[in-house]
Write an enzyme that holds these catalytic residues in place. Structure first.
Site, mmCIF file in Angstrom:
data_model
loop_
_atom_site.group_PDB
_atom_site.id
_atom_site.type_symbol
_atom_site.label_atom_id
_atom_site.label_comp_id
_atom_site.label_asym_id
_atom_site.label_seq_id
_atom_site.Cartn_x
_atom_site.Cartn_y
_atom_site.Cartn_z
ATOM 1 N N HIS A 75 0.822 -1.231 0.000
ATOM 2 C CA HIS A 75 0.000 0.000 0.000
ATOM 3 C C HIS A 75 0.849 1.271 0.000
ATOM 4 O O HIS A 75 0.330 2.356 -0.262
ATOM 5 C CB HIS A 75 -0.926 0.032 1.219
ATOM 6 C CG HIS A 75 -1.977 -1.032 1.221
ATOM 7 N ND1 HIS A 75 -2.844 -1.223 0.170
ATOM 8 C CD2 HIS A 75 -2.302 -1.985 2.151
ATOM 9 C CE1 HIS A 75 -3.653 -2.245 0.445
ATOM 10 N NE2 HIS A 75 -3.337 -2.722 1.630
ATOM 11 N N ASP A 99 -2.923 -10.838 -2.224
ATOM 12 C CA ASP A 99 -3.467 -10.293 -0.971
ATOM 13 C C ASP A 99 -4.915 -9.856 -1.227
ATOM 14 O O ASP A 99 -5.269 -9.486 -2.342
ATOM 15 C CB ASP A 99 -2.613 -9.085 -0.552
ATOM 16 C CG ASP A 99 -2.990 -8.528 0.817
ATOM 17 O OD1 ASP A 99 -2.298 -8.862 1.789
ATOM 18 O OD2 ASP A 99 -3.981 -7.762 0.900
HETATM 19 ZN ZN LIG Z 1 -4.182 -7.166 2.779
#
Ligand SMILES: [Zn+2]
Length: 375
Positions: A156, A193
């Site tokens: 992220h 993910d």
């Molecule tokens: Zn994650």
């Protein structure tokens, strides 16, 4: 613990004694099949306090690998810290300094989800450096594949911002490093993910040498990951988002892998495959609403390993992203490593007892195939 890179018995060259020559060839063969893992207690020094992304995650993985005897089959690769220049392949110097300064001041919150302690800067340097070491070991032929068991996670984090538990974008840094150092023409990143790797997508959005493919729950945190985000300019078509509805399990993930990821990878022909391995799509995970089992993660690993063997001489490095149910996380990482080792994987947690029914993703798959002109 397993053996360590650099101490292999590679000096048994033939000296006229057949059994020695024979044992060298066996040893050589075993070396070629070695699977590495990166771990160091430095990763526990990123102290997040009351949080889901905690040091206990890595401790649970390592304890389980020890208990099940897997570490004795693996080669421990010691990480090194990434240099500031390596981190700066992806992040701004100002941001790197901000992370360093925040650690020196004892830590603090960087966004509503992301917190640092005094030890976080060093841990984050070693997390990025851990995956770089995994890439070096794979590219140098020390191991055939490697899994960086590191934290903080990375996908992220963007060039100038921490986000979603991530400080430095480990996979983006290691990919940039590999492009530079080994002059690779093409690298494929697969991110399974449950969250979209917004930072990784952003880093390589206009770079035709990197294909980023992500499966993720959608709509969901962090909000990015629409099918129309497909790459910019000359890189059009090298960003493949597969946004899945909540409730998808092994069958849906396998369908997506077989119908989208495999043909896209075969067309792209990567020289190296890197994986953002997040296990927060397991049915027992507290953060998301997917239904993948440990068995499903093993099947995904089989497909990814098959692609690496077929397309790039087996060169494969994985890095840990999410996964917040400790039992599911540990068993899923082990299943992944079992596949890399050629062992039979087992699933101590079984399938979900919740029944969402099969999610209908056929139309979604067709649309993504149309956008990316896949067979
Ligand atoms: Zn994650």
């Amino acid at each position: 613990m397993g053996g360590r890179v650099g101490k292999k018995r590679t000096d048994k060259r033939g000296v006229g004694q057949h059994h020695l020559v024979y044992s060298y060839s066996i040893c050589y063969h075993q070396t070629a099949m070695t699977v590495g893992y990166i771990y160091d207690p430095i990763y526990l020094k990123h102290d997040t306090g009351q949080h889901v992304e905690v040091a206990a995650r890595l401790e649970a993985i390592i304890a389980y690998l020890e208990k099940t005897g897997l570490t004795s089959q693996l080669t421990l690769i010691e990480p090194r810290p990434a240099t500031v220049d390596e981190i700066a392949l992806v992040h701004t110097r100002g941001y790197i300094k901000e992370i360093e300064d925040t650690a020196r001041e004892g830590g603090g919150w960087l966004d509503p989800d992301t917190v640092m302690s005094a030890g976080s800067y060093e841990a984050a340097l070693y997390a990025a450096g851990g995956l770089i070491r995994a890439v070096e070991a794979v590219m140098g032929g020390e191991v055939s594949s490697a899994f960086a068991l590191v934290r903080p996670p990375g996908h992220h984090a963007t060039s100038g911002y921490a986000k979603g538990f991530c400080l430095f974008n480990n996979i983006a840094i290691a990919t940039s490093y590999a492009l530079d150092k080994y002059k690779l023409e093409r690298i494929l990143i697969i991110d399974f993910d449950v969250h979209h790797g917004n930072g990784t997508q952003e880093t390589f959005y206009d770079n035709p040498r990197v294909m980023y493919i992500s499966t993720h729950q959608y709509p969901f945190y962090p909000g990015s990951g629409d099918i129309e985000e497909s790459g910019g300019g000359a890189a059009k078509g090298t960003n493949i988002n597969i946004p899945l509805p909540a409730g998808c399990g092994d069958a849906e993930y396998l369908k997506v892998f077989e119908q989208i990821i495999v043909p896209a990878a075969q067309r792209f022909k990567p020289r190296l495959i890197l994986v953002s391995a997040g296990y927060d799509n397991h049915w027992a995970d507290p953060l998301a609403m997917m239904e993948v089992s440990v068995t499903g993660f093993g099947q995904m690993a089989e497909i990814i390993k098959g692609l690496a063997d077929e397309l790039c001489g087996g060169r494969l490095a994985l890095t840990l992203e999410g996964g917040y149910n400790l039992d599911a996380l540990a068993a899923s990482v082990k299943a992944t490593l079992d596949v890399l080792l050629g062992n039979n994987a087992s699933d101590p947690l079984g399938q979900s007892s919740r029944s969402f029914g099969a999610a209908d993703i056929d139309r979604l798959i067709e649309t993504i195939k149309e956008i990316h002109k896949l067979p």
